[in-house]
Design an enzyme around this catalytic site. Structure first.
Site, PDB file in Angstrom:
ATOM      1  N   ASP A  67       0.640  -1.467  -0.396  1.00 49.45           N
ATOM      2  CA  ASP A  67      -0.129   0.131  -0.329  1.00 49.45           C
ATOM      3  C   ASP A  67       0.975   1.077   0.046  1.00 49.45           C
ATOM      4  O   ASP A  67       1.829   1.435  -0.262  1.00 49.45           O
ATOM      5  CB  ASP A  67      -0.690   0.342   1.295  1.00 49.45           C
ATOM      6  CG  ASP A  67      -0.495  -0.658   2.577  1.00 49.45           C
ATOM      7  OD1 ASP A  67       1.124  -0.549   2.895  1.00 49.45           O
ATOM      8  OD2 ASP A  67      -0.921  -0.717   3.567  1.00 49.45           O
ATOM      9  N   GLU A 143      -9.679  -2.005   5.754  1.00 54.55           N
ATOM     10  CA  GLU A 143     -10.859  -1.860   7.112  1.00 54.55           C
ATOM     11  C   GLU A 143     -11.430  -2.188   7.367  1.00 54.55           C
ATOM     12  O   GLU A 143     -12.088  -3.436   6.131  1.00 54.55           O
ATOM     13  CB  GLU A 143     -10.304  -0.155   7.115  1.00 54.55           C
ATOM     14  CG  GLU A 143      -9.334   0.900   6.701  1.00 54.55           C
ATOM     15  CD  GLU A 143      -8.410   1.008   8.126  1.00 54.55           C
ATOM     16  OE1 GLU A 143      -8.435  -0.281   8.914  1.00 54.55           O
ATOM     17  OE2 GLU A 143      -8.059   2.015   8.276  1.00 54.55           O
TER      18      GLU A 143
HETATM   19  C1  F6R Z   1       1.590  -1.710   5.882  1.00 52.59           C
HETATM   20  C2  F6R Z   1       0.006  -2.131   5.878  1.00 52.59           C
HETATM   21  C3  F6R Z   1      -0.263  -1.391   6.998  1.00 52.59           C
HETATM   22  C4  F6R Z   1       0.483  -2.206   8.527  1.00 52.59           C
HETATM   23  C5  F6R Z   1      -1.044  -2.266   9.979  1.00 52.59           C
HETATM   24  C6  F6R Z   1      -0.008  -2.324  10.986  1.00 52.59           C
HETATM   25  O1  F6R Z   1       2.213  -0.985   5.230  1.00 52.59           O
HETATM   26  O2  F6R Z   1      -0.323  -2.569   5.098  1.00 52.59           O
HETATM   27  O3  F6R Z   1      -1.309  -2.946   7.747  1.00 52.59           O
HETATM   28  O4  F6R Z   1       0.718  -3.547   8.698  1.00 52.59           O
HETATM   29  O5  F6R Z   1      -0.589  -1.366   9.714  1.00 52.59           O
HETATM   30  O6  F6R Z   1       0.840  -1.440  11.536  1.00 52.59           O
HETATM   31  P1  F6R Z   1       2.272  -1.297  12.420  1.00 52.59           P
HETATM   32  O7  F6R Z   1       3.158  -2.508  12.155  1.00 52.59           O
HETATM   33  O8  F6R Z   1       2.905  -0.095  12.604  1.00 52.59           O
HETATM   34  O9  F6R Z   1       1.788  -1.701  13.699  1.00 52.59           O
END
Ligand code: F6R
Length: 273
Positions: A67, A143
């Site tokens: 993303d 989401e």
């Molecule tokens: C990032 C992504 C998101 C993260 C998720 C967790 O490329 O696609 O889905 O993996 O928001 O984020 P962290 O690792 O910062 O807790």
């Protein structure tokens, strides 16, 4: 789903890196799906170490990131382009023509997303997709309420994600409200999914992903439908799992077996977009 619980963030990251390194050694021209965020930073650090100290070779790999924020140029310090450069690309011998990210500045997002899907297909599909999980159960930027069959598209970020990701920006108002993201359907086409979680703020979503019902209200739960998922976490993220003894038992009994499928040979993806 293989659930693996490591003691802490560092041991989880080393274990994740050993899985990715095994894939690269067995299939040097593999196609990797990459993620950003706090969770995979330790894994990327360990891959860089393996590259430097053990000559792990990235030269023939192809990568596709999950993303990118809408509206951020590649050079913006919070863009995922910048993140990948900082945390991995600048430190290993990946070929830039084979690293792919969605373009946050695309004038026609729908067209850019369809082209991205075609590029994944042309590369033969993703062999291993790395994932993190949001506190609300998102994967990529899919989401709660997203279609579990969704393809790469422009999506709206949930207020909780905006608040969570606000930590990386000067002001909450600076967090983009939309992003381009692979869909859950796109993610489910990867041959292997490796999803990581660390810390107690992930414990609830992690338990629902593994043990709850499959629901668009928790997009990560769609991984229950995938035949090759490695769900790797630390103790804190595992805190809400009901069947933790079962996972530990399986991990012990199968300790000397690879977590990757025996036959990694890629079949050409057939779907046309
Ligand atoms: C990032 C992504 C998101 C993260 C998720 C967790 O490329 O696609 O889905 O993996 O928001 O984020 P962290 O690792 O910062 O807790």
């Amino acid at each position: 789903m293989r659930v693996i619980i490591e003691r802490d963030y560092d041991s989880m990251s080393r274990r994740a890196a050993s899985i990715v390194a095994e894939l690269i050694r067995r299939q040097p021209d593999a196609v990797l799906g990459l993620a950003t965020g706090s969770t995979p930073i330790g894994l990327y650090r360990e891959l860089i170490r393996l590259h430097r100290e053990e000559k792990l070779d990235f030269a023939r790999l192809t990568t596709f990131n999950l993303d990118e924020y809408e509206g951020l140029p590649a050079g913006h310090p919070q863009s995922y382009h910048h993140f990948m450069k900082d945390h991995l690309f600048a430190h290993v011998n990946l070929k830039s023509k084979r690293t792919h990210l969605l373009d946050g500045l695309a004038r026609d997002a729908a067209r850019a997303c369809a082209a991205y899907e075609r590029r994944i297909l042309k590369a033969g599909g993703i062999d291993l997709q790395l994932l993190g999980i949001g506190g609300d159960g998102h994967i990529g930027f899919n989401e709660p309420g997203s279609s579990l069959a969704g393809r790469t598209e422009l999506v709206l970020l949930h207020p909780r994600t905006i608040a969570d990701n606000g930590r990386f920006f000067d002001r909450l108002e600076d967090v983009p409200r939309r992003a381009l993201s692979m869909g859950v359907g796109t993610i489910l086409e990867a041959r292997v999914c490796l999803i990581l979680a660390s810390g107690k703020n992930k414990a609830e979503a992690w338990a629902r992903m593994i043990e709850g019902p499959i629901s668009a209200q928790l997009p990560a739960s769609a991984l229950q439908l995938h035949p090759q998922v490695i769900a790797l976490c630390d103790e804190a993220a595992a805190a809400n799992l009901q069947h933790i003894d079962r996972y530990r038992h399986a991990a012990e009994v199968l300790a000397d077996q690879s977590l990757l499928p025996a036959n990694l040979k890629r079949k050409r993806a057939r779907r046309r977009v």
